[in-house]
Scaffold this motif. Structure first.
Motif, PDB file in Angstrom:
ATOM      1  N   TRP A 181      16.464  -1.518   6.992  1.00 19.28           N
ATOM      2  CA  TRP A 181      15.809  -0.225   6.866  1.00 19.28           C
ATOM      3  C   TRP A 181      14.451  -0.358   6.177  1.00 19.28           C
ATOM      4  O   TRP A 181      13.484   0.274   6.557  1.00 19.28           O
ATOM      5  N   LEU A 182      14.420  -1.192   5.157  1.00 24.62           N
ATOM      6  CA  LEU A 182      13.195  -1.305   4.375  1.00 24.62           C
ATOM      7  C   LEU A 182      12.111  -2.088   5.088  1.00 24.62           C
ATOM      8  O   LEU A 182      10.950  -2.063   4.695  1.00 24.62           O
ATOM      9  N   SER A 183      12.464  -2.802   6.153  1.00 25.07           N
ATOM     10  CA  SER A 183      11.495  -3.631   6.865  1.00 25.07           C
ATOM     11  C   SER A 183      10.730  -2.853   7.935  1.00 25.07           C
ATOM     12  O   SER A 183       9.897  -3.421   8.631  1.00 25.07           O
ATOM     13  N   LYS A 184      11.037  -1.575   8.073  1.00 18.50           N
ATOM     14  CA  LYS A 184      10.308  -0.795   9.068  1.00 18.50           C
ATOM     15  C   LYS A 184       8.825  -0.765   8.724  1.00 18.50           C
ATOM     16  O   LYS A 184       8.448  -0.603   7.569  1.00 18.50           O
ATOM     17  N   PRO A 185       7.928  -0.927   9.717  1.00 15.52           N
ATOM     18  CA  PRO A 185       6.503  -0.948   9.422  1.00 15.52           C
ATOM     19  C   PRO A 185       6.027   0.379   8.863  1.00 15.52           C
ATOM     20  O   PRO A 185       6.558   1.441   9.196  1.00 15.52           O
ATOM     21  N   ALA A 186       5.046   0.302   7.999  1.00 20.72           N
ATOM     22  CA  ALA A 186       4.474   1.508   7.413  1.00 20.72           C
ATOM     23  C   ALA A 186       3.766   2.318   8.470  1.00 20.72           C
ATOM     24  O   ALA A 186       3.182   1.777   9.415  1.00 20.72           O
ATOM     25  N   PRO A 187       3.816   3.653   8.374  1.00 23.35           N
ATOM     26  CA  PRO A 187       3.132   4.480   9.347  1.00 23.35           C
ATOM     27  C   PRO A 187       1.641   4.240   9.311  1.00 23.35           C
ATOM     28  O   PRO A 187       1.052   4.064   8.242  1.00 23.35           O
ATOM     29  N   VAL A 188       1.026   4.217  10.474  1.00 21.55           N
ATOM     30  CA  VAL A 188      -0.411   3.990  10.580  1.00 21.55           C
ATOM     31  C   VAL A 188      -1.129   5.323  10.536  1.00 21.55           C
ATOM     32  O   VAL A 188      -0.790   6.254  11.267  1.00 21.55           O
ATOM     33  N   SER A 189      -2.095   5.457   9.669  1.00 24.26           N
ATOM     34  CA  SER A 189      -2.888   6.687   9.597  1.00 24.26           C
ATOM     35  C   SER A 189      -4.291   6.325   9.191  1.00 24.26           C
ATOM     36  O   SER A 189      -4.529   5.419   8.403  1.00 24.26           O
ATOM     37  N   ALA A 190      -5.249   7.039   9.762  1.00 26.53           N
ATOM     38  CA  ALA A 190      -6.660   6.788   9.450  1.00 26.53           C
ATOM     39  C   ALA A 190      -6.987   7.430   8.118  1.00 26.53           C
ATOM     40  O   ALA A 190      -6.669   8.589   7.887  1.00 26.53           O
ATOM     41  N   GLN A 191      -7.602   6.658   7.227  1.00 24.63           N
ATOM     42  CA  GLN A 191      -7.948   7.165   5.908  1.00 24.63           C
ATOM     43  C   GLN A 191      -9.428   6.927   5.663  1.00 24.63           C
ATOM     44  O   GLN A 191      -9.965   5.852   5.949  1.00 24.63           O
ATOM     45  N   ALA A 192     -10.099   7.958   5.175  1.00 25.38           N
ATOM     46  CA  ALA A 192     -11.489   7.809   4.776  1.00 25.38           C
ATOM     47  C   ALA A 192     -11.510   7.371   3.327  1.00 25.38           C
ATOM     48  O   ALA A 192     -10.995   8.063   2.452  1.00 25.38           O
ATOM     49  N   LEU A 193     -12.064   6.184   3.067  1.00 26.68           N
ATOM     50  CA  LEU A 193     -12.071   5.635   1.715  1.00 26.68           C
ATOM     51  C   LEU A 193     -13.389   5.947   1.034  1.00 26.68           C
ATOM     52  O   LEU A 193     -14.458   5.634   1.535  1.00 26.68           O
ATOM     53  N   LEU A 194     -13.303   6.565  -0.133  1.00 22.33           N
ATOM     54  CA  LEU A 194     -14.490   6.794  -0.940  1.00 22.33           C
ATOM     55  C   LEU A 194     -14.713   5.587  -1.840  1.00 22.33           C
ATOM     56  O   LEU A 194     -13.769   4.858  -2.156  1.00 22.33           O
ATOM     57  N   PRO A 195     -15.921   5.339  -2.258  1.00 26.00           N
ATOM     58  CA  PRO A 195     -16.187   4.186  -3.131  1.00 26.00           C
ATOM     59  C   PRO A 195     -15.325   4.227  -4.393  1.00 26.00           C
ATOM     60  O   PRO A 195     -15.212   5.255  -5.047  1.00 26.00           O
ATOM     61  N   TYR A 196     -14.704   3.069  -4.687  1.00 25.06           N
ATOM     62  CA  TYR A 196     -13.915   2.875  -5.901  1.00 25.06           C
ATOM     63  C   TYR A 196     -12.680   3.789  -5.969  1.00 25.06           C
ATOM     64  O   TYR A 196     -12.096   3.939  -7.032  1.00 25.06           O
ATOM     65  N   THR A 197     -12.285   4.370  -4.855  1.00 28.72           N
ATOM     66  CA  THR A 197     -11.149   5.290  -4.870  1.00 28.72           C
ATOM     67  C   THR A 197     -10.201   4.944  -3.740  1.00 28.72           C
ATOM     68  O   THR A 197     -10.624   4.771  -2.595  1.00 28.72           O
ATOM     69  N   LEU A 198      -8.918   4.839  -4.052  1.00 25.49           N
ATOM     70  CA  LEU A 198      -7.903   4.610  -3.034  1.00 25.49           C
ATOM     71  C   LEU A 198      -7.133   5.898  -2.847  1.00 25.49           C
ATOM     72  O   LEU A 198      -6.495   6.394  -3.780  1.00 25.49           O
ATOM     73  N   GLN A 199      -7.234   6.473  -1.667  1.00 24.35           N
ATOM     74  CA  GLN A 199      -6.567   7.726  -1.371  1.00 24.35           C
ATOM     75  C   GLN A 199      -5.172   7.440  -0.804  1.00 24.35           C
ATOM     76  O   GLN A 199      -5.038   6.823   0.235  1.00 24.35           O
ATOM     77  N   LEU A 200      -4.170   7.870  -1.502  1.00 25.57           N
ATOM     78  CA  LEU A 200      -2.796   7.671  -1.051  1.00 25.57           C
ATOM     79  C   LEU A 200      -2.087   9.014  -1.018  1.00 25.57           C
ATOM     80  O   LEU A 200      -2.129   9.772  -1.997  1.00 25.57           O
ATOM     81  N   ASN A 201      -1.434   9.310   0.083  1.00 27.25           N
ATOM     82  CA  ASN A 201      -0.644  10.535   0.139  1.00 27.25           C
ATOM     83  C   ASN A 201       0.803  10.220  -0.229  1.00 27.25           C
ATOM     84  O   ASN A 201       1.178   9.066  -0.448  1.00 27.25           O
ATOM     85  N   ALA A 202       1.615  11.248  -0.286  1.00 26.19           N
ATOM     86  CA  ALA A 202       2.996  11.075  -0.733  1.00 26.19           C
ATOM     87  C   ALA A 202       3.764  10.128   0.180  1.00 26.19           C
ATOM     88  O   ALA A 202       4.584   9.331  -0.276  1.00 26.19           O
ATOM     89  N   GLU A 203       3.503  10.209   1.479  1.00 22.62           N
ATOM     90  CA  GLU A 203       4.201   9.347   2.422  1.00 22.62           C
ATOM     91  C   GLU A 203       3.856   7.886   2.192  1.00 22.62           C
ATOM     92  O   GLU A 203       4.722   7.011   2.245  1.00 22.62           O
ATOM     93  N   GLU A 204       2.560   7.633   1.915  1.00 21.27           N
ATOM     94  CA  GLU A 204       2.149   6.249   1.668  1.00 21.27           C
ATOM     95  C   GLU A 204       2.715   5.728   0.352  1.00 21.27           C
ATOM     96  O   GLU A 204       3.087   4.558   0.246  1.00 21.27           O
ATOM     97  N   LEU A 205       2.767   6.594  -0.661  1.00 24.60           N
ATOM     98  CA  LEU A 205       3.363   6.177  -1.927  1.00 24.60           C
ATOM     99  C   LEU A 205       4.830   5.811  -1.737  1.00 24.60           C
ATOM    100  O   LEU A 205       5.317   4.814  -2.296  1.00 24.60           O
TER     101      LEU A 205
END
Length: 297
Positions: free
Chosen positions: A16-40
């Motif tokens: 179950w844990l080996s399922k690949p992470a969902p792919v989603s396009a993310q706009a990255l701001l400088p020095y900031t990692l944007q993570l949503n609840a699903e990615e966390l």
């Protein structure tokens, strides 16, 4: 019976844990990692998978630290709590293990593996009634898990509910007819029950059946040796006992035997057997004084 901890379920979780992470396009701001609840949550599951992998190499401290972080990142995933609880139990932190496993159960009440792990953990704490309750609840969901049936037999045995213990052991042995685990230990433990009931002939029959499945098993050999010796067949008993103890000297330790659920009647007879000079010479470390065995009058 071997003291054992149910690590198998966390290896099953790898699928179950080996399922690949969902792919989603993310706009990255400088020095900031944007993570949503699903990615966390996925990061938490990835850490949980790392923890499982580390257990393969017996890196339990590292695995435990990752599992703790995994529950923080994915607090609503029963898998992370399941793994954390199992690792706590592996580390003999039983109260913490029960707390984490109970959290996993609250998140997924119908997950039999969590109930089986809770049952095994309560057994280790000596709370045999709760162990029975958890194991039976799990077996209502999955009725053919031999390890859980074996644990249930052990719990009933410790509660002196011998008929129920034998029934559970028989079911455990019937689930895996071509495997040695837990078939021979289950049959062996039926012998332990029968000996405590005073059915020595029945006990010997079961121990012989266990040896037929696993000829290398020392425990049923020693048990038969003690039974024969007690019945007056001293030469046969001593010869078989020497063979058993040479193959696994741990069985000369009464505390080890108690951990493996040898009952009071068999322990008492084993004390007398181990006190025999021939057996003392067998178990004595080379060059040391023979092990002293206190014999109960």
């Amino acid at each position: 019976m071997f003291k054992r901890i149910l690590l198998l379920p966390i290896f099953v979780l790898l699928a179950w844990l080996s399922k690949p992470a969902p792919v989603s396009a993310q706009a990255l701001l400088p020095y900031t990692l944007q993570l949503n609840a699903e990615e966390l949550e996925q990061q938490g599951l990835n850490l949980a998978q790392d923890a499982v992998q580390l257990t393969r190499f017996q890196q339990y401290d590292l695995a435990l630290s990752r599992a703790k972080l995994a529950t923080q990142l994915a607090p609503n995933s029963f898998e992370t709590w399941f793994i954390l609880g199992t690792l706590y139990v592996q580390n003999q932190q039983l109260d913490e293990g029960i707390e984490a496993l109970s959290k996993a159960q609250s998140l997924k009440p119908e997950e039999a593996g969590v109930l089986f792990s809770l049952g095994n953990t309560y057994f280790q704490k000596g709370d045999y009634r709760t162990a029975v309750s958890k194991l039976e609840a799990g077996l209502k969901l999955e009725s053919d898990v031999p390890e859980a049936l074996f644990d249930l037999g052990n719990a009933y045995y410790m509660l002196d509910q011998y008929p129920k213990a034998i029934a559970a052991y028989q079911k455990a042995a019937a689930q895996e007819p071509n495997d040695t685990w837990p078939v021979w230990p289950a049959i062996n433990n039926i012998g332990l029950v029968k000996y405590e009931q005073g059915d020595v002939a029945g006990a010997i029959e079961k121990w012989q059946a266990a040896i037929a499945i696993d000829p290398e098993a020392a425990e049923p050999k020693l048990a038969i040796a003690v039974a024969l010796y007690t019945q007056g067949e001293q030469d046969r008993g001593l010869a078989l006992g020497e063979t058993a103890l040479r193959s696994d000297e741990r069985y000369a330790d009464l505390e080890f035997l108690k951990e493996n659920l040898w009952g009071e009647r068999l322990i008492s007879d084993t004390q007398k057997f181990l006190a025999n000079p021939r057996i003392q010479a067998t178990i004595a470390p080379s060059g040391n004084v023979p092990v002293q065995v206190e014999v109960t009058p």
